[in-house]
Write a protein that holds these residues in place. Structure first.
Motif, PDB file in Angstrom:
ATOM      1  N   GLY A 142       0.792  -1.221   0.000  1.00  0.00           N
ATOM      2  CA  GLY A 142       0.000   0.000   0.000  1.00  0.00           C
ATOM      3  C   GLY A 142       0.823   1.270   0.000  1.00  0.00           C
ATOM      4  N   ASP A 143       2.092   1.152   0.300  1.00  0.00           N
ATOM      5  CA  ASP A 143       2.973   2.314   0.332  1.00  0.00           C
ATOM      6  C   ASP A 143       3.370   2.763  -1.067  1.00  0.00           C
ATOM      7  N   SER A 144       4.071   3.877  -1.109  1.00  0.00           N
ATOM      8  CA  SER A 144       4.563   4.448  -2.364  1.00  0.00           C
ATOM      9  C   SER A 144       6.077   4.583  -2.317  1.00  0.00           C
ATOM     10  N   LEU A 145       6.668   4.592  -3.492  1.00  0.00           N
ATOM     11  CA  LEU A 145       8.096   4.855  -3.650  1.00  0.00           C
ATOM     12  C   LEU A 145       8.293   5.584  -4.968  1.00  0.00           C
ATOM     13  N   ARG A 146       9.338   6.388  -5.020  1.00  0.00           N
ATOM     14  CA  ARG A 146       9.717   6.996  -6.284  1.00  0.00           C
ATOM     15  C   ARG A 146      11.146   6.617  -6.611  1.00  0.00           C
ATOM     16  N   LEU A 147      11.320   5.961  -7.727  1.00  0.00           N
ATOM     17  CA  LEU A 147      12.646   5.624  -8.211  1.00  0.00           C
ATOM     18  C   LEU A 147      13.139   6.730  -9.135  1.00  0.00           C
ATOM     19  N   SER A 148      14.434   6.945  -9.094  1.00  0.00           N
ATOM     20  CA  SER A 148      15.073   7.920  -9.974  1.00  0.00           C
ATOM     21  C   SER A 148      16.214   7.250 -10.721  1.00  0.00           C
ATOM     22  N   CYS A 149      16.479   7.752 -11.892  1.00  0.00           N
ATOM     23  CA  CYS A 149      17.599   7.251 -12.685  1.00  0.00           C
ATOM     24  C   CYS A 149      18.246   8.448 -13.362  1.00  0.00           C
ATOM     25  N   VAL A 150      19.476   8.703 -12.997  1.00  0.00           N
ATOM     26  CA  VAL A 150      20.213   9.839 -13.549  1.00  0.00           C
ATOM     27  C   VAL A 150      21.174   9.336 -14.619  1.00  0.00           C
TER      28      VAL A 150
ATOM     29  N   TRP B 107      11.869   1.395 -17.699  1.00  0.00           N
ATOM     30  CA  TRP B 107      12.085   0.730 -16.415  1.00  0.00           C
ATOM     31  C   TRP B 107      11.709  -0.741 -16.570  1.00  0.00           C
ATOM     32  N   PHE B 108      12.561  -1.581 -16.071  1.00  0.00           N
ATOM     33  CA  PHE B 108      12.324  -3.023 -16.059  1.00  0.00           C
ATOM     34  C   PHE B 108      12.504  -3.518 -14.633  1.00  0.00           C
ATOM     35  N   ARG B 109      12.031  -4.712 -14.377  1.00  0.00           N
ATOM     36  CA  ARG B 109      12.238  -5.293 -13.055  1.00  0.00           C
ATOM     37  C   ARG B 109      12.493  -6.785 -13.184  1.00  0.00           C
TER      38      ARG B 109
ATOM     39  N   PHE C 152       9.433  -5.980 -18.533  1.00  0.00           N
ATOM     40  CA  PHE C 152       9.137  -4.590 -18.845  1.00  0.00           C
ATOM     41  C   PHE C 152       8.143  -4.023 -17.836  1.00  0.00           C
ATOM     42  N   VAL C 153       8.384  -2.801 -17.399  1.00  0.00           N
ATOM     43  CA  VAL C 153       7.472  -2.128 -16.480  1.00  0.00           C
ATOM     44  C   VAL C 153       6.869  -0.882 -17.141  1.00  0.00           C
ATOM     45  N   ALA C 154       7.716  -0.001 -17.640  1.00  0.00           N
ATOM     46  CA  ALA C 154       7.224   1.250 -18.213  1.00  0.00           C
ATOM     47  C   ALA C 154       8.276   1.828 -19.142  1.00  0.00           C
ATOM     48  N   ALA C 155       7.824   2.652 -20.072  1.00  0.00           N
ATOM     49  CA  ALA C 155       8.734   3.332 -20.976  1.00  0.00           C
ATOM     50  C   ALA C 155       8.194   4.721 -21.278  1.00  0.00           C
ATOM     51  N   ILE C 156       9.108   5.598 -21.659  1.00  0.00           N
ATOM     52  CA  ILE C 156       8.732   6.966 -21.981  1.00  0.00           C
ATOM     53  C   ILE C 156       9.537   7.425 -23.184  1.00  0.00           C
ATOM     54  N   SER C 157       8.898   8.195 -24.039  1.00  0.00           N
ATOM     55  CA  SER C 157       9.556   8.665 -25.246  1.00  0.00           C
ATOM     56  C   SER C 157      10.571   9.756 -24.930  1.00  0.00           C
ATOM     57  N   ARG C 158      11.319  10.138 -25.933  1.00  0.00           N
ATOM     58  CA  ARG C 158      12.399  11.098 -25.722  1.00  0.00           C
ATOM     59  C   ARG C 158      11.910  12.416 -25.147  1.00  0.00           C
ATOM     60  N   GLY C 159      10.802  12.893 -25.639  1.00  0.00           N
ATOM     61  CA  GLY C 159      10.269  14.164 -25.162  1.00  0.00           C
ATOM     62  C   GLY C 159       9.314  14.031 -23.993  1.00  0.00           C
TER      63      GLY C 159
ATOM     64  N   VAL D 284      14.247  -6.285  -8.285  1.00  0.00           N
ATOM     65  CA  VAL D 284      15.263  -5.284  -8.570  1.00  0.00           C
ATOM     66  C   VAL D 284      14.800  -4.515  -9.802  1.00  0.00           C
ATOM     67  N   TYR D 285      14.773  -3.208  -9.682  1.00  0.00           N
ATOM     68  CA  TYR D 285      14.291  -2.356 -10.766  1.00  0.00           C
ATOM     69  C   TYR D 285      15.484  -1.733 -11.493  1.00  0.00           C
ATOM     70  N   TYR D 286      15.436  -1.821 -12.813  1.00  0.00           N
ATOM     71  CA  TYR D 286      16.505  -1.308 -13.655  1.00  0.00           C
ATOM     72  C   TYR D 286      15.971  -0.227 -14.588  1.00  0.00           C
ATOM     73  N   CYS D 287      16.755   0.815 -14.754  1.00  0.00           N
ATOM     74  CA  CYS D 287      16.438   1.767 -15.806  1.00  0.00           C
ATOM     75  C   CYS D 287      17.319   1.458 -17.013  1.00  0.00           C
ATOM     76  N   ALA D 288      16.815   1.819 -18.190  1.00  0.00           N
ATOM     77  CA  ALA D 288      17.527   1.512 -19.419  1.00  0.00           C
ATOM     78  C   ALA D 288      17.251   2.597 -20.446  1.00  0.00           C
ATOM     79  N   ALA D 289      18.203   2.763 -21.344  1.00  0.00           N
ATOM     80  CA  ALA D 289      18.095   3.778 -22.386  1.00  0.00           C
ATOM     81  C   ALA D 289      18.138   3.120 -23.756  1.00  0.00           C
ATOM     82  N   ARG D 290      17.286   3.586 -24.635  1.00  0.00           N
ATOM     83  CA  ARG D 290      17.247   3.063 -25.995  1.00  0.00           C
ATOM     84  C   ARG D 290      17.270   4.226 -26.970  1.00  0.00           C
ATOM     85  N   ARG D 291      18.106   4.108 -27.963  1.00  0.00           N
ATOM     86  CA  ARG D 291      18.194   5.177 -28.957  1.00  0.00           C
ATOM     87  C   ARG D 291      16.866   5.371 -29.674  1.00  0.00           C
TER      88      ARG D 291
END
Length: 122
Positions: free
Chosen positions: A14-22, A35-37, A46-53, A92-99
């Motif tokens: 029920g709790d919340s968390l915010r992950l960051s990836c720099v 974001w993957f886990r 796969f968890v979520a993805a966001i476009s460049r903009g 374990v949550y991973y961030c990833a970058a795709r061209r």
């Protein structure tokens, strides 16, 4: 591109968390981010993805309505806001970058962070 994820921890259901990836470098805005886990004994998911903009996002069905991916290109950072966490979110949550474009398959991504662990107790 080097990615550094943070924000994981031990929380209750029920709790919340915010992950960051720099991301390092000056080309962050050229990459779609995801974001993957990976839970113990399971494949990376796969968890979520966001476009460049930031105008387009995609989520796995199990997190829709609970997780929100966002990015701040000025800060070279992508976020994953997680609400209503449940034990099935433990991984374990991973961030990833795709061209250029978003994707949902791990092998489509070019760069990976080291992962941050999220544990949700019942």
């Amino acid at each position: 591109v080097q990615l550094q994820a943070s924000g994981g921890g031990l929380v209750q259901a029920g709790d919340s968390l915010r992950l960051s990836c720099v991301a390092s470098g000056r080309t962050f805005s050229m990459y779609a981010m995801g974001w993957f886990r990976q839970a113990p004994g399971k494949e990376r998911q796969f968890v979520a993805a966001i476009s460049r903009g930031g105008g387009n996002t995609d989520y796995v069905d199990s997190v829709k309505g609970r997780f929100t991916i966002s990015r701040d290109n000025a800060k070279n950072t992508v976020y994953l806001q997680m609400k209503s966490l449940n034990p099935e979110d433990t991984a374990v949550y991973y961030c990833a970058a795709r061209r250029v474009i978003m994707g949902t398959v791990p092998r489509e991504y070019d760069y990976w962070g080291q992962g941050t662990e999220v544990t949700v107790s019942s």
